[in-house]
Write a protein that holds these residues in place. Structure first.
Motif, PDB file in Angstrom:
ATOM      1  N   TYR B  18       0.849  -1.189   0.000  1.00  0.00           N
ATOM      2  CA  TYR B  18       0.000   0.000   0.000  1.00  0.00           C
ATOM      3  C   TYR B  18       0.889   1.245   0.000  1.00  0.00           C
ATOM      4  CZ  TYR B  18      -3.021   3.519   2.269  1.00  0.00           C
ATOM      5  OH  TYR B  18      -3.703   4.663   2.587  1.00  0.00           O
ATOM      6  N   ARG B  64      -8.707   0.006  -6.517  1.00  0.00           N
ATOM      7  CA  ARG B  64      -7.487   0.030  -5.702  1.00  0.00           C
ATOM      8  C   ARG B  64      -7.000   1.465  -5.464  1.00  0.00           C
ATOM      9  NH1 ARG B  64      -3.220  -1.388  -7.675  1.00  0.00           N
ATOM     10  NH2 ARG B  64      -3.731  -1.485  -9.895  1.00  0.00           N
ATOM     11  N   PHE B  65      -7.514   2.382  -6.274  1.00  0.00           N
ATOM     12  CA  PHE B  65      -7.107   3.786  -6.195  1.00  0.00           C
ATOM     13  C   PHE B  65      -8.179   4.587  -5.458  1.00  0.00           C
ATOM     14  CE2 PHE B  65      -3.485   4.232  -9.159  1.00  0.00           C
ATOM     15  CZ  PHE B  65      -3.458   2.961  -9.681  1.00  0.00           C
ATOM     16  N   ILE B  79      -3.043   4.075  -2.981  1.00  0.00           N
ATOM     17  CA  ILE B  79      -3.090   2.938  -3.892  1.00  0.00           C
ATOM     18  C   ILE B  79      -2.899   1.666  -3.078  1.00  0.00           C
ATOM     19  CG2 ILE B  79      -2.214   1.926  -6.016  1.00  0.00           C
ATOM     20  CD1 ILE B  79      -0.896   4.611  -6.667  1.00  0.00           C
ATOM     21  N   THR B  82      -0.544  -2.614  -4.716  1.00  0.00           N
ATOM     22  CA  THR B  82       0.101  -2.070  -5.914  1.00  0.00           C
ATOM     23  C   THR B  82       0.513  -3.165  -6.882  1.00  0.00           C
ATOM     24  OG1 THR B  82       2.190  -2.012  -4.689  1.00  0.00           O
ATOM     25  CG2 THR B  82       0.952   0.049  -4.854  1.00  0.00           C
ATOM     26  N   ASP B  86       1.234  -0.014 -12.110  1.00  0.00           N
ATOM     27  CA  ASP B  86       0.967   1.269 -11.458  1.00  0.00           C
ATOM     28  C   ASP B  86       2.193   2.188 -11.509  1.00  0.00           C
ATOM     29  OD1 ASP B  86      -0.856  -0.392  -8.759  1.00  0.00           O
ATOM     30  OD2 ASP B  86      -1.517   0.234 -10.765  1.00  0.00           O
ATOM     31  N   TYR B  90       3.142  10.384 -10.723  1.00  0.00           N
ATOM     32  CA  TYR B  90       1.837  10.875 -10.313  1.00  0.00           C
ATOM     33  C   TYR B  90       1.959  12.382 -10.064  1.00  0.00           C
ATOM     34  CZ  TYR B  90       0.273   6.105 -10.174  1.00  0.00           C
ATOM     35  OH  TYR B  90      -0.061   4.818 -10.545  1.00  0.00           O
TER      36      TYR B  90
END
Lengths: 109, 115
Positions: B18, B64-65, B79, B82, B86, B90
């Protein structure tokens, strides 16, 4: 899904040459922005065009918004090494900005 | 500084872990956007906040986001579980007002690598 296609994707030119980058879409946008991004940094706004057919100049950079507000172009005159970077167009629709696929420009001294 | 601040600048994590990515917008900016960018590509919209609420989360790729902005200033993109796909930069951006009349001011991004 990218709504804005930019061409070319990559461009490598000699210092002093001219170039044009295109940003095309089938969608109409209320405004269109151009950004430049350097490695490790976020995009930085260059210009916003709002009216169909509008032309804006920023020193050696000329930006044009298409009459139908679906496309735009960026023309650079006498490119300099400092112009090197990733050029991004972004169309505004609703509350969102949709970014183009990007044009990576390298100006060789 | 007076710009948009993102932390950490780089994050390496193992598949399945995470992660939380933080964005401090420009003071007084009510709108906040999260984007994801792959190398040499344009930013891909994830979510947009107006104040504390998510006005548009249509760009989040799956459940998941998740992102929050509890006090209308700092935002965190979260997130879960992961995956290697991914991995990306960002980007966070803020603007003075809602809508698209106000220009975006971007941070320098968080480079996420999932191994």
């Amino acid at each position: 899904t990218q709504l804005l296609e930019q061409s070319p994707q990559f461009l490598s030119i000699q210092e002093g040459e001219n170039l044009t980058v295109y940003c095309n879409s089938s969608s109409v946008f209320s405004s269109l922005q151009w950004y430049r991004q350097e490695p490790g940094e976020g995009p930085v706004l260059l210009v916003t065009v709002v009216t169909g057919g509008e032309v804006k100049k920023l020193k050696r950079l000329t930006f044009q918004f298409g009459d139908a507000r679906k496309d735009s172009s960026l023309h650079i005159t006498a490119a300099q090494p400092g112009d090197t970077g990733l050029y991004l167009c972004a169309g505004a629709a609703g509350n969102q900005f949709y970014f183009g696929t990007g044009t990576s420009l390298t100006v060789i001294p | 500084g007076a710009g948009v601040s993102q932390t950490p600048s780089n994050k390496v994590t193992e598949k399945g872990k995470y992660v939380e990515l933080r964005c401090d917008p420009i003071s007084g900016h009510t709108a906040l956007y999260w984007y994801r960018q792959s190398l040499g590509q344009g930013p891909e919209f994830l979510i947009y906040f107006q104040g504390t609420g998510a006005a548009d989360d249509s760009g989040l790729p799956n459940d998941r986001f998740f992102a929050v902005r509890p006090e209308g200033s700092v935002s965190t993109l979260k997130i879960q579980r992961t995956e290697r796909g991914d991995s990306a930069v960002y980007l966070c951006a803020s603007s003075l007002t809602s809508g698209t009349d106000s220009p975006l001011h971007f941070g320098n991004g968080t480079r996420l690598t999932v191994t």
